[in-house]
Design a protein around this motif. Structure first.
Motif, PDB file in Angstrom:
ATOM      1  N   THR A 138      46.712  43.173  15.173  1.00  0.00           N
ATOM      2  CA  THR A 138      47.658  43.064  16.289  1.00  0.00           C
ATOM      3  C   THR A 138      46.977  42.442  17.505  1.00  0.00           C
ATOM      4  O   THR A 138      47.587  41.653  18.237  1.00  0.00           O
ATOM      5  CB  THR A 138      48.219  44.452  16.635  1.00  0.00           C
ATOM      6  N   LYS A 139      45.703  42.778  17.724  1.00  0.00           N
ATOM      7  CA  LYS A 139      44.952  42.152  18.816  1.00  0.00           C
ATOM      8  C   LYS A 139      44.774  40.659  18.560  1.00  0.00           C
ATOM      9  O   LYS A 139      44.952  39.831  19.459  1.00  0.00           O
ATOM     10  CB  LYS A 139      43.580  42.820  18.962  1.00  0.00           C
ATOM     11  N   VAL A 140      44.400  40.323  17.322  1.00  0.00           N
ATOM     12  CA  VAL A 140      44.194  38.919  16.970  1.00  0.00           C
ATOM     13  C   VAL A 140      45.477  38.124  17.186  1.00  0.00           C
ATOM     14  O   VAL A 140      45.471  37.041  17.790  1.00  0.00           O
ATOM     15  CB  VAL A 140      43.715  38.801  15.503  1.00  0.00           C
ATOM     16  N   ALA A 141      46.601  38.655  16.706  1.00  0.00           N
ATOM     17  CA  ALA A 141      47.878  37.963  16.834  1.00  0.00           C
ATOM     18  C   ALA A 141      48.285  37.788  18.287  1.00  0.00           C
ATOM     19  O   ALA A 141      48.849  36.757  18.676  1.00  0.00           O
ATOM     20  CB  ALA A 141      48.964  38.727  16.069  1.00  0.00           C
ATOM     21  N   GLY A 142      47.997  38.801  19.123  1.00  0.00           N
ATOM     22  CA  GLY A 142      48.367  38.717  20.531  1.00  0.00           C
ATOM     23  C   GLY A 142      47.660  37.594  21.252  1.00  0.00           C
ATOM     24  O   GLY A 142      48.251  36.905  22.097  1.00  0.00           O
ATOM     25  N   ILE A 143      46.389  37.394  20.961  1.00  0.00           N
ATOM     26  CA  ILE A 143      45.634  36.309  21.603  1.00  0.00           C
ATOM     27  C   ILE A 143      46.262  34.964  21.282  1.00  0.00           C
ATOM     28  O   ILE A 143      46.247  34.047  22.099  1.00  0.00           O
ATOM     29  CB  ILE A 143      44.163  36.357  21.161  1.00  0.00           C
ATOM     30  N   ILE A 144      46.848  34.851  20.103  1.00  0.00           N
ATOM     31  CA  ILE A 144      47.479  33.596  19.694  1.00  0.00           C
ATOM     32  C   ILE A 144      48.879  33.445  20.277  1.00  0.00           C
ATOM     33  O   ILE A 144      49.191  32.418  20.893  1.00  0.00           O
ATOM     34  CB  ILE A 144      47.565  33.506  18.154  1.00  0.00           C
ATOM     35  N   ALA A 145      49.724  34.457  20.096  1.00  0.00           N
ATOM     36  CA  ALA A 145      51.157  34.234  20.306  1.00  0.00           C
ATOM     37  C   ALA A 145      51.876  35.267  21.161  1.00  0.00           C
ATOM     38  O   ALA A 145      53.115  35.257  21.196  1.00  0.00           O
ATOM     39  CB  ALA A 145      51.850  34.148  18.943  1.00  0.00           C
ATOM     40  N   ALA A 146      51.187  36.152  21.863  1.00  0.00           N
ATOM     41  CA  ALA A 146      51.869  37.153  22.690  1.00  0.00           C
ATOM     42  C   ALA A 146      52.799  36.488  23.700  1.00  0.00           C
ATOM     43  O   ALA A 146      52.412  35.548  24.387  1.00  0.00           O
ATOM     44  CB  ALA A 146      50.857  38.026  23.408  1.00  0.00           C
ATOM     45  N   ARG A 147      54.028  36.971  23.760  1.00  0.00           N
ATOM     46  CA  ARG A 147      54.997  36.460  24.728  1.00  0.00           C
ATOM     47  C   ARG A 147      54.704  37.025  26.117  1.00  0.00           C
ATOM     48  O   ARG A 147      54.152  38.127  26.242  1.00  0.00           O
ATOM     49  CB  ARG A 147      56.410  36.865  24.327  1.00  0.00           C
ATOM     50  N   PRO A 148      55.087  36.311  27.163  1.00  0.00           N
ATOM     51  CA  PRO A 148      54.950  36.865  28.514  1.00  0.00           C
ATOM     52  C   PRO A 148      55.753  38.159  28.624  1.00  0.00           C
ATOM     53  O   PRO A 148      56.813  38.296  27.999  1.00  0.00           O
ATOM     54  CB  PRO A 148      55.537  35.774  29.403  1.00  0.00           C
ATOM     55  N   HIS A 149      55.258  39.108  29.395  1.00  0.00           N
ATOM     56  CA  HIS A 149      55.945  40.388  29.518  1.00  0.00           C
ATOM     57  C   HIS A 149      55.739  40.943  30.920  1.00  0.00           C
ATOM     58  O   HIS A 149      54.636  40.855  31.483  1.00  0.00           O
ATOM     59  CB  HIS A 149      55.418  41.378  28.480  1.00  0.00           C
ATOM     60  N   LYS A 150      56.791  41.515  31.465  1.00  0.00           N
ATOM     61  CA  LYS A 150      56.729  42.082  32.807  1.00  0.00           C
ATOM     62  C   LYS A 150      55.706  43.207  32.859  1.00  0.00           C
ATOM     63  O   LYS A 150      55.660  44.070  31.988  1.00  0.00           O
ATOM     64  CB  LYS A 150      58.103  42.617  33.214  1.00  0.00           C
ATOM     65  N   GLY A 151      54.864  43.178  33.879  1.00  0.00           N
ATOM     66  CA  GLY A 151      53.899  44.240  34.084  1.00  0.00           C
ATOM     67  C   GLY A 151      52.504  43.930  33.587  1.00  0.00           C
ATOM     68  O   GLY A 151      51.598  44.740  33.760  1.00  0.00           O
ATOM     69  N   THR A 152      52.309  42.769  32.969  1.00  0.00           N
ATOM     70  CA  THR A 152      50.979  42.397  32.519  1.00  0.00           C
ATOM     71  C   THR A 152      50.741  40.906  32.739  1.00  0.00           C
ATOM     72  O   THR A 152      51.667  40.095  32.634  1.00  0.00           O
ATOM     73  CB  THR A 152      50.767  42.738  31.023  1.00  0.00           C
ATOM     74  N   GLY A 153      49.479  40.569  33.010  1.00  0.00           N
ATOM     75  CA  GLY A 153      49.107  39.164  33.157  1.00  0.00           C
ATOM     76  C   GLY A 153      48.633  38.561  31.858  1.00  0.00           C
ATOM     77  O   GLY A 153      48.292  37.377  31.800  1.00  0.00           O
ATOM     78  N   PHE A 154      48.601  39.379  30.798  1.00  0.00           N
ATOM     79  CA  PHE A 154      48.139  38.876  29.509  1.00  0.00           C
ATOM     80  C   PHE A 154      49.256  38.111  28.802  1.00  0.00           C
ATOM     81  O   PHE A 154      50.420  38.519  28.802  1.00  0.00           O
ATOM     82  CB  PHE A 154      47.674  40.021  28.620  1.00  0.00           C
ATOM     83  N   VAL A 155      48.888  36.998  28.170  1.00  0.00           N
ATOM     84  CA  VAL A 155      49.825  36.191  27.391  1.00  0.00           C
ATOM     85  C   VAL A 155      49.030  35.428  26.354  1.00  0.00           C
ATOM     86  O   VAL A 155      47.826  35.178  26.537  1.00  0.00           O
ATOM     87  CB  VAL A 155      50.618  35.223  28.308  1.00  0.00           C
TER      88      VAL A 155
END
Length: 422
Positions: free
Chosen positions: A134-151
């Motif tokens: 899930t971490k690996v996939a997030g680095i590739i394709a995580a959608r923008p989400h309110k409350g976090t600067g990670f994408v």
């Protein structure tokens, strides 16, 4: 992952491959070390090891700020074509990919996935008991989400979740080969493998054949270099060391090799692998370290390039990523390969022609200067910090001694004057 402009240095053909019709032909110099490869016949299957070293509470709280690797990327420039990897399918062969995390719900194509650990009705490629995939996939394709600067690097791409390993390292080279074959069958454009084995695998092994078949199908294969580099000894890890695989080491905040990252002449590039923020099962994000999380940065860049240049071969995409990487030395390095990836430069470098499938030396730029970032740094090493503290200590000691000496001299003078009056 800086995006400032640098002189481009051509990359000699050390691991690239040429696809000629249906045949796979290694480029000049693409010969694996004899000690690591034996073509006498297939070897027994090899255990596959995850290349991340941390754990965190699942689900986790959201991390509000923008993670440091993303602070170094001008995202508007990276995504200026507006595609953001749309239409590109990235297979994540790992511990499964949770689709309940809000940043991954729309990113995961569960129906195209496969679970090689569970048989029968209980099989579920979105079951991730470890959190690694899930971490690996997030680095590739995580959608923008309110409350976090990670994408994610390619936040419009689609993840094909393939559950092939777990915390007990139940996966091996044979199931890895099956997972690669499945990814190709389900239309993957890019495959990310954040696992490795140090057991030598021959060119006739089932895993080597699966990699060749993927490359022949125009699929970019990206793999982590491994985390056994503390001793500094050069050795091959697989599948990263196979010809044609884009092998990724870890870099730190100073664009230097992370201490754990496995060195070797098979390493192609490096990407951030220290204090890496990404998604976890159930929701939220946490921080981890390892080449496991460097590889998906490169896979995300490959997805963006594939989206913009759908006609480019895996070798051409690898060439672009290597040639635009930030170097601190001329040529190849066993620790960071051709340098630390520069996503924006890889996407925005203007070419009149497509990259060569096998790079050739470019006269006039063989003595390129080191990146500007190597000359300017606000950070200091622990040694520099110790030296600074030692300097402060010496300076303070000198001042104190001078004050004491001055006070003593003044006291003696005062006594001398009193004695004279008496």
């Amino acid at each position: 992952m800086p995006s400032t402009e640098r002189t481009e240095v051509a990359v000699p053909p050390t691991k690239r491959v040429l696809l000629v019709g249906a045949a796979l032909v290694t480029a000049a110099g693409a010969v694996a070390p004899a000690a690591a490869v034996d073509d006498a016949g297939p070897r027994p299957r090899a255990p596959m090891h995850l290349t991340g070293d941390g754990a965190c509470q699942i689900p986790a709280e959201q991390i509000k700020g923008r993670p440091w690797p993303l602070q170094r990327v001008l995202l508007d420039e990276l995504w200026q074509d507006g595609k953001k990897g749309k239409g590109i399918r990235v297979a994540v062969i790992d511990t499964g990919v949770d689709d309940k995390n809000p940043q991954l719900t729309d990113a995961v194509d569960a129906r195209a996935g496969r679970d090689y650990l569970t048989k029968g009705k209980g099989a579920d490629p979105t079951k991730d008991e470890v959190g690694h995939g899930t971490k690996v996939a997030g680095i590739i394709a995580a959608r923008p989400h309110k409350g976090t600067g990670f994408v994610g690097i390619a936040p419009a791409s689609t993840i094909i979740p393939i559950r092939q390993n777990d915390a007990d390292n139940s996966g091996d080279s044979d199931t890895m080969a099956q997972a690669i074959d499945h990814a190709v069958a389900k239309g993957a454009d890019v495959i990310n493998i954040s696992q490795d084995t140090t057991k030598p695998l021959s060119r006739t092994s089932v895993l080597a054949k699966a990699v060749r078949d993927a490359l022949a199908a125009d699929v970019v294969v990206v793999a982590s270099a491994g985390n056994d580099g503390l001793d500094g000894k050069v050795k091959n890890t697989y599948p990263a060391a196979f010809d044609g695989v884009l092998a990724v080491a870890s870099s730190d905040r100073n664009n230097e090799r992370a201490s754990f990252s496995q060195p070797g002449d098979f390493v192609d590039v490096a990407a951030p692998g220290v204090d890496i923020v990404s998604t976890v099962p159930g929701g939220g994000q946490c921080t981890d370290n390892g080449t496991s999380f460097s590889s998906p940065f490169v896979a995300g860049v490959a997805a963006l390039l594939k989206s913009r240049h759908p006609d480019w071969s895996p070798a051409q995409i690898a060439t672009r990523i290597e040639q635009t990487a930030e170097r601190s030395i001329n040529g190849h390095d066993n620790y960071v390969g051709w340098g630390v990836i520069d996503p924006v430069r890889a996407l925005t470098t203007s070419d009149t022609t497509s990259p060569a499938t096998s790079p050739t030396p470019d006269p006039g730029v063989s003595k390129a200067p080191p990146p500007d970032t190597a000359a300017f740094s606000l950070a200091e090493t622990s040694q520099e910090r110790s030296e600074r503290y030692a300097t402060y200590t010496v300076g303070i000691t000198v001042v104190v001694v001078a004050v004491i000496a001055g006070a003593a001299a003044a006291l003696r003078e005062a006594r001398r004057r009193r004695n004279l009056r008496a």
